[in-house]
Motif scaffolding. Structure first.
Motif, short mmCIF file in Angstrom:
data_model
loop_
_atom_site.label_atom_id
_atom_site.label_comp_id
_atom_site.label_asym_id
_atom_site.label_seq_id
_atom_site.Cartn_x
_atom_site.Cartn_y
_atom_site.Cartn_z
N ASN A 137 0.85 -1.18 0.00
CA ASN A 137 0.00 0.00 0.00
C ASN A 137 0.89 1.23 0.00
N PHE A 138 0.32 2.35 -0.36
CA PHE A 138 1.12 3.58 -0.36
C PHE A 138 0.21 4.78 -0.11
N ARG A 139 0.87 5.92 0.24
CA ARG A 139 0.20 7.19 0.45
C ARG A 139 0.80 8.17 -0.54
N LEU A 140 -0.06 8.97 -1.16
CA LEU A 140 0.34 9.83 -2.27
C LEU A 140 -0.09 11.27 -2.00
N LEU A 141 0.80 12.21 -2.38
CA LEU A 141 0.49 13.63 -2.33
C LEU A 141 1.07 14.29 -3.57
N VAL A 142 0.25 15.10 -4.22
CA VAL A 142 0.65 15.78 -5.46
C VAL A 142 0.49 17.27 -5.24
N GLY A 143 1.56 18.04 -5.62
CA GLY A 143 1.52 19.48 -5.48
C GLY A 143 2.10 20.18 -6.69
N GLU A 144 1.86 21.50 -6.75
CA GLU A 144 2.30 22.31 -7.89
C GLU A 144 3.03 23.53 -7.39
N HIS A 145 4.23 23.80 -7.99
CA HIS A 145 4.99 24.99 -7.65
C HIS A 145 5.86 25.40 -8.83
N ASN A 146 5.73 26.66 -9.19
CA ASN A 146 6.60 27.24 -10.22
C ASN A 146 6.58 26.42 -11.51
N ARG A 147 5.34 26.07 -11.93
CA ARG A 147 5.14 25.36 -13.19
C ARG A 147 5.72 23.95 -13.19
N TYR A 148 5.92 23.39 -12.04
CA TYR A 148 6.36 22.00 -11.93
C TYR A 148 5.35 21.24 -11.08
N LEU A 149 5.21 19.99 -11.40
CA LEU A 149 4.37 19.08 -10.62
C LEU A 149 5.28 18.27 -9.70
N TYR A 150 5.01 18.29 -8.42
CA TYR A 150 5.77 17.54 -7.42
C TYR A 150 4.87 16.44 -6.85
N ALA A 151 5.46 15.33 -6.52
CA ALA A 151 4.70 14.22 -5.93
C ALA A 151 5.63 13.37 -5.07
N TYR A 152 5.04 12.75 -4.06
CA TYR A 152 5.79 11.74 -3.31
C TYR A 152 4.85 10.59 -2.98
N MET A 153 5.44 9.40 -2.88
CA MET A 153 4.72 8.19 -2.50
C MET A 153 5.47 7.51 -1.37
N LYS A 154 4.79 7.27 -0.26
CA LYS A 154 5.35 6.50 0.85
C LYS A 154 4.79 5.09 0.73
N VAL A 155 5.65 4.18 0.28
CA VAL A 155 5.22 2.83 -0.06
C VAL A 155 5.56 1.88 1.09
N VAL A 156 4.59 1.06 1.46
CA VAL A 156 4.80 -0.01 2.44
C VAL A 156 4.93 -1.31 1.66
N ASP A 157 6.12 -1.94 1.74
CA ASP A 157 6.42 -3.17 1.00
C ASP A 157 7.24 -4.07 1.91
N ASN A 158 6.74 -5.26 2.13
CA ASN A 158 7.43 -6.16 3.06
C ASN A 158 8.67 -6.81 2.47
N GLN A 159 8.85 -6.73 1.15
CA GLN A 159 10.02 -7.36 0.52
C GLN A 159 10.45 -6.48 -0.68
N LEU A 160 11.61 -5.84 -0.55
CA LEU A 160 12.14 -5.01 -1.64
C LEU A 160 12.98 -5.87 -2.58
N VAL A 161 12.66 -5.77 -3.85
CA VAL A 161 13.44 -6.47 -4.89
C VAL A 161 13.86 -5.43 -5.93
N TYR A 162 15.15 -5.13 -5.94
CA TYR A 162 15.65 -4.14 -6.90
C TYR A 162 16.04 -4.80 -8.22
N ARG A 163 16.18 -4.00 -9.20
CA ARG A 163 16.62 -4.42 -10.53
C ARG A 163 18.07 -4.89 -10.46
N SER A 164 18.36 -6.01 -11.11
CA SER A 164 19.72 -6.55 -11.10
C SER A 164 20.68 -5.57 -11.80
#
Length: 733
Positions: A137-164
Motif C-alpha cells: 500500500n502507499f500514500r500519495l500527495l501531489v503538489g504544484e509549484h513554479n510550473r512544476y508538478l511535485y509528488a511523493y509516494m510513501k510505499v509499504v512493501d514487506n520485501q524489496l526487490v531491486y533491478r539486477s
C-alpha cells in the motif's frame, strides 16, 4: 448518682451535620456553571455554523471554483488526483519529507481496494488480478509549484526487490509506473525501476513492458528513491508542460528475487487505458483568497468538493479552541503557599470530578485528504448540520459544522468548520475552581465558627451538668450549690433557675435534717411534764382500774421518750465527731472485745468471729464500739433462728476490712443505695418490737465517714443472707 447514657450525637455534631447542608450551595453553583457552559456551547455552535454559512455564501454560484474536468462514465471520483498549490520550493533529497510538512494532511491512501489488473503481454489474453495481497500500500500527495508538478509516494512493501545490476529489463523488480495524457491527448507511460536507493531514471515504455528496445530515457522526470524501515519513498518532479488533464501512478511489487514475477499492483486508477486514467484536478487559487479572510476565526476551515475531497484546509484543530482565555494571574503574582495548596491538594481533588482538556490529540477522522461524517453527508445532501464528537482517550470534544455550497441549484461541495471545545472546558474549569475555592473557604470558616460556637455551648452545658452532679453526694445529701450565670441567653437563664431551685431545696433539706433535733428539744419538756404528772397521779390513786390506765400512759411516755432519744442520737453524734480526736488503735482487738460482750448480751444468737490482727487504724474505740452495736443489733434482728452471725476483720492491701454477715432475707434492690440514709428502715411491721426510726445504719455511716472509710450493704450469692462491709484505710507508720 447514675449518669445518663452519653449519646454520640452531641450539639457540636448536630450543628456540624446541619451545616453540611450548606454543601447544596456549591452544588447549585456547579449546576449553574454547567448550565452556563451549555448556553456557551450553543452560542459557539451558532458561531461555527455562521462562519461556515458565511464562507459557503461567498463560494455559492461559482462553479468554476470546483471545475472537476471531464469524467468518464466508468471513472470513480477516487481515481482523480488533486494538485495542491505549494508556495515555496521543495527539496528532493530529504527522505523525511520535511518540506512537505504543511501539506501532508492532504495525503491520500491507496491499498487493497486500489489493486488493478495488468496485461504484461498485450498479444495474449492473460491477465493477473491481485485482490488478496495486503502487503502493498502507499500514500500519495501531489503538489504544484513554479510550473512544476511535485509528488511523493510513501510505499509499504514487506520485501524489496531491486533491478539486477546487469539486467536491462525493467519489469522484473519493484517499479513505479507513471501514466499521463499529454496536452495533445496522447497517453504516455513511464517506468522508474531502480537498482537501489538512487536518483530517479525514468524510461518511457511502449505497448509492452518487456520490450527493451522500446525504452527511451526521459530526463525531464527527476527525483529520488529512498529506503525506509517498512518500504521506500519515491519523491519526483516533472514539468507541467508534459501534462494534460489526466495522471495516474501504479506501484508494481515483486516479492520473489528468483522468479521475479509481479505479485501485486496498486494504482490510483487504471494506468494502461487513456480513457480510464484519473483526472488531474487543480483547486483554483481564488478559493484561497476567499478563505484567507476567514482565517482569523480561531477555527479550522476546510472546503470539500462533491467527492468529499479536501480542496483547501486552513487552521489547526489542536489550536482551534474558539474561546481564548487569558491567564488570571502569572506565576510571579501567585502566592507560593497558595499555589502549592492549589497544585498539590485542591486541583488533584477537583479533577477527580472534572476533566482537564488536552491539546495533545490526533483527529484520525481527518488524517487523509477526504472527509467523512454525518454532518458532511448532510451538507452534501443540501442540509446544514452541526454535531459534537468525542476523541478518545483524551476526551476532547470536537464541534463540527458543515454548510453546502450551491451552484445552479446543485451542491458543488461544502464548507466544514471545526473547533475543539477545550477553550470552553478550560473556562468552565476555571469558573468551577474559583467557585470551589470560594465555597471551600466559606464552608471552612462557617464550619469552624459553628464548631467553636457549639463547643462553647457544650462546655457551658457540661459545666452546668458537672455542678448539678456535684450538688448531691453519694448518700443524697446536698453538699454544694450552683453558681448562677450572668449570661442573658437560655443557658444562663437555666443556670439561674437551677440556682434558685437548689437554694430552695437546700433550705428544705436543712429543715428536714434539723427537724429531729428541734422535735426532740421541743417535745422533751411536755414529755417531762406528763411523766411527772403521771408519777404524782400514781401516788394519789390506788384503785386497780386507774392503775392500769396510769401504767399504759407511762408505757406510752417511755416509748415516746425512746423515740426522742433516737432522734437526737445522730445529731449529738455529729456534734461529738466534730470535736473528737483520733488515736492509734488495733481494730481487731476492739472488735474482739465487742464480740465477747455481744455473746453475753444476745444469748440466743450464734455470733462467730474471724479476726486476724493486728489491724492498725487511726480512730476512736468508743465510736467503733458504737458502730458495732448498730451492726450487730441489725444482724440479730434480721437473722434466721440459730443461724450464725459472722464478724470478719482483716488488713487487706493497705485497708482494714470489717464485715458483719448474717443469714436472712435479701435486701430489696431499690433500697441498697438508701439503706444508710436517715429515717430509712426496711423492717417489716411484725419485727418492730420497739420504736425504730432507721437511724442505726445512718449512725454507722457517720462513724465510718469520720474514720475516712466507706460502708456498703450487699446480698450474698452463696446463701440467703446480707453482708455489711466497712473499709477503713490503715494507719501509715
Amino acid at each position: 448518682m447514675a449518669r445518663a447514657l452519653k449519646t454520640p450525637f452531641g450539639i457540636r455534631f448536630k450543628l456540624v451535620f446541619l451545616s453540611s447542608f450548606l454543601l447544596v450551595i456549591p452544588w447549585l453553583g456547579y449546576q449553574y456553571i454547567l448550565e452556563m457552559e451549555d448556553y456557551l456551547r450553543r452560542g459557539q455552535e451558532q458561531v461555527v455554523l455562521g462562519t461556515a454559512r458565511a464562507l459557503a455564501t461567498a463560494l455559492n454560484e461559482r462553479p468554476e471554483l470546483f471545475d472537476e474536468g471531464t469524467f468518464s462514465p466508468t471513472l470513480r471520483r477516487s481515481d482523480n488526483l488533486y494538485v495542491y498549490p505549494i508556495y515555496y520550493p521543495l527539496s528532493l533529497d530529504d527522505e523525511s519529507l520535511v518540506d512537505w510538512r504543511d501539506y501532508q494532511r492532504y495525503e491520500l491512501p491507496y491499498g487493497r481496494a486500489n489493486t488493478i489488473a495488468t496485461q504484461l503481454n498485450p498479444q495474449s489474453e492473460f491477465s493477473r488480478y491481485y485482490h488478496n495481497d495486503e502487503s502493498l500500500n502507499f500514500r500519495l500527495l501531489v503538489g504544484e509549484h513554479n510550473r512544476y508538478l511535485y509528488a511523493y509516494m510513501k510505499v509499504v512493501d514487506n520485501q524489496l526487490v531491486y533491478r539486477s545490476p546487469d539486467s536491462l529489463s525493467i519489469h522484473r523488480s519493484d517499479f513505479l509506473q507513471i501514466s499521463l495524457v499529454s496536452p495533445e491527448n496522447e497517453l504516455h507511460r513511464y517506468v522508474i525501476s531502480p537498482r537501489g536507493p538512487e536518483f530517479i531514471y525514468a524510461y518511457e515504455i511502449g505497448n509492452d513492458l518487456r520490450d527493451i528496445g522500446a525504452l527511451t530515457h526521459e530526463e525531464r522526470i527527476s527525483g529520488q528513491w529512498y529506503e525506509t524501515e517498512d518500504g521506500y519513498v519515491v519523491e519526483l518532479r516533472l514539468p507541467l508542460t508534459m501534462l494534460g488533464q489526466r495522471l495516474g501512478f501504479a506501484i508494481y511489487d515483486v516479492d520473489d528475487p528468483e522468479t521475479r514475477n509481479v505479485t501485486a499492483v496498486v494504482a490510483t486508477s487504471d494506468v494502461n487505458q487513456r480513457s480510464e486514467v484519473g483526472n488531474l484536478l487543480r483547486p483554483t487559487p481564488e478559493i484561497d483568497k476567499i478563505v484567507e479572510g476567514m482565517g482569523h476565526t480561531n477555527s479550522r476551515i476546510q472546503v470539500v468538493d462533491r467527492g468529499s475531497r479536501v480542496l483547501l484546509s486552513v487552521g489547526d484543530i489542536q489550536s482551534a479552541t474558539g474561546l481564548t482565555l487569558a491567564a488570571e494571574e502569572t506565576e510571579r503574582g501567585r502566592n507560593r503557599y497558595w499555589a502549592w495548596m492549589e497544585d498539590n491538594v485542591l486541583h488533584p481533588l477537583y479533577y477527580q470530578i472534572l476533566t482537564k482538556p488536552s491539546n495533545d490529540f490526533i483527529d484520525d477522522l481527518y488524517v487523509g485528504s477526504t472527509l467523512e461524517g454525518a454532518h458532511l453527508s448532510a451538507a452534501l445532501d443540501g442540509e446544514s448540520m452541526t454535531q459534537f464528537r468525542t476523541i478518545d482517550p483524551s476526551q476532547t470534544r470536537i464541534l463540527e459544522a458543515a454548510y453546502p455550497i450551491f451552484a445552479d441549484g446543485e451542491v458543488m461541495g461544502a464548507v466544514v468548520v471545526d473547533q475543539n471545545m477545550n477553550g470552553l472546558r478550560t473556562f468552565r474549569n476555571q469558573a468551577l475552581e474559583t467557585l470551589f475555592n470560594t465555597i471551600l473557604g466559606v464552608m471552612l470558616l462557617v464550619a469552624f465558627g459553628l464548631f467553636f460556637f457549639a463547643s462553647r455551648i457544650s462546655a457551658r452545658i457540661r459545666a452546668l451538668r458537672n455542678q448539678a452532679e456535684n450538688i448531691i453526694d453519694d448518700h443524697g445529701r446536698l453538699k454544694n450549690t450552683i453558681v448562677a450565670s450572668r449570661n442573658s441567653d437560655e443557658i444562663g437563664d437555666l443556670s439561674r433557675s437551677f440556682y434558685n431551685m437548689v437554694e430552695r431545696l437546700g433550705q428544705y433539706t436543712n429543715y428536714l435534717e434539723n427537724m429531729s433535733s428541734r422535735l426532740s428539744h421541743e417535745l422533751r419538756t411536755p414529755v417531762t411534764v406528763v411523766r411527772s404528772s403521771l408519777e404524782n397521779l400514781g401516788m394519789t390513786v390506788h384503785d386497780r382500774e386507774s392503775a392500769v390506765y396510769i401504767q399504759r400512759a407511762e408505757d406510752g411516755i417511755n416509748r415516746l421518750n425512746l423515740i426522742l432519744t433516737n432522734m437526737s442520737e445522730a445529731t449529738r453524734l455529729e456534734q461529738m465527731l466534730q470535736t473528737s480526736e483520733k488515736e492509734r488503735i488495733d481494730l481487731a482487738k476492739v472488735v474482739a472485745g465487742c464480740v465477747e460482750g455481744y455473746r453475753l448480751a444476745y444469748p440466743d444468737a450464734v455470733i462467730e468471729d474471724d479476726l486476724q490482727g493486728p489491724v492498725i487504724v487511726s480512730g476512736v474505740p468508743e465510736y467503733i464500739a458504737q458502730l458495732m452495736d448498730k451492726l450487730i443489733a441489725n444482724a440479730v434482728e434480721f437473722t434466721y433462728y440459730r443461724k450464725p452471725i459472722t464478724v470478719f476483720c482483716r488488713a487487706i492491701k493497705g485497708r482494714a476490712v470489717l464485715r458483719v454477715t448474717n443469714y436472712g432475707p435479701y435486701l430489696p434492690e431499690e433500697m441498697k443505695g438508701r439503706l444508710f440514709d436517715s429515717m430509712i428502715s426496711v423492717r417489716p411491721q411484725e419485727k418492730q418490737r420497739e420504736p425504730h426510726l432507721g437511724m442505726g445504719l445512718h449512725i454507722a455511716r457517720l462513724i465510718t465517714e469520720f474514720h475516712q472509710g466507706h460502708i456498703r450493704a450487699e446480698n450474698i450469692q452463696e446463701f440467703e443472707g446480707v453482708a455489711i462491709t466497712l473499709i477503713i484505710p490503715l494507719l501509715q507508720e
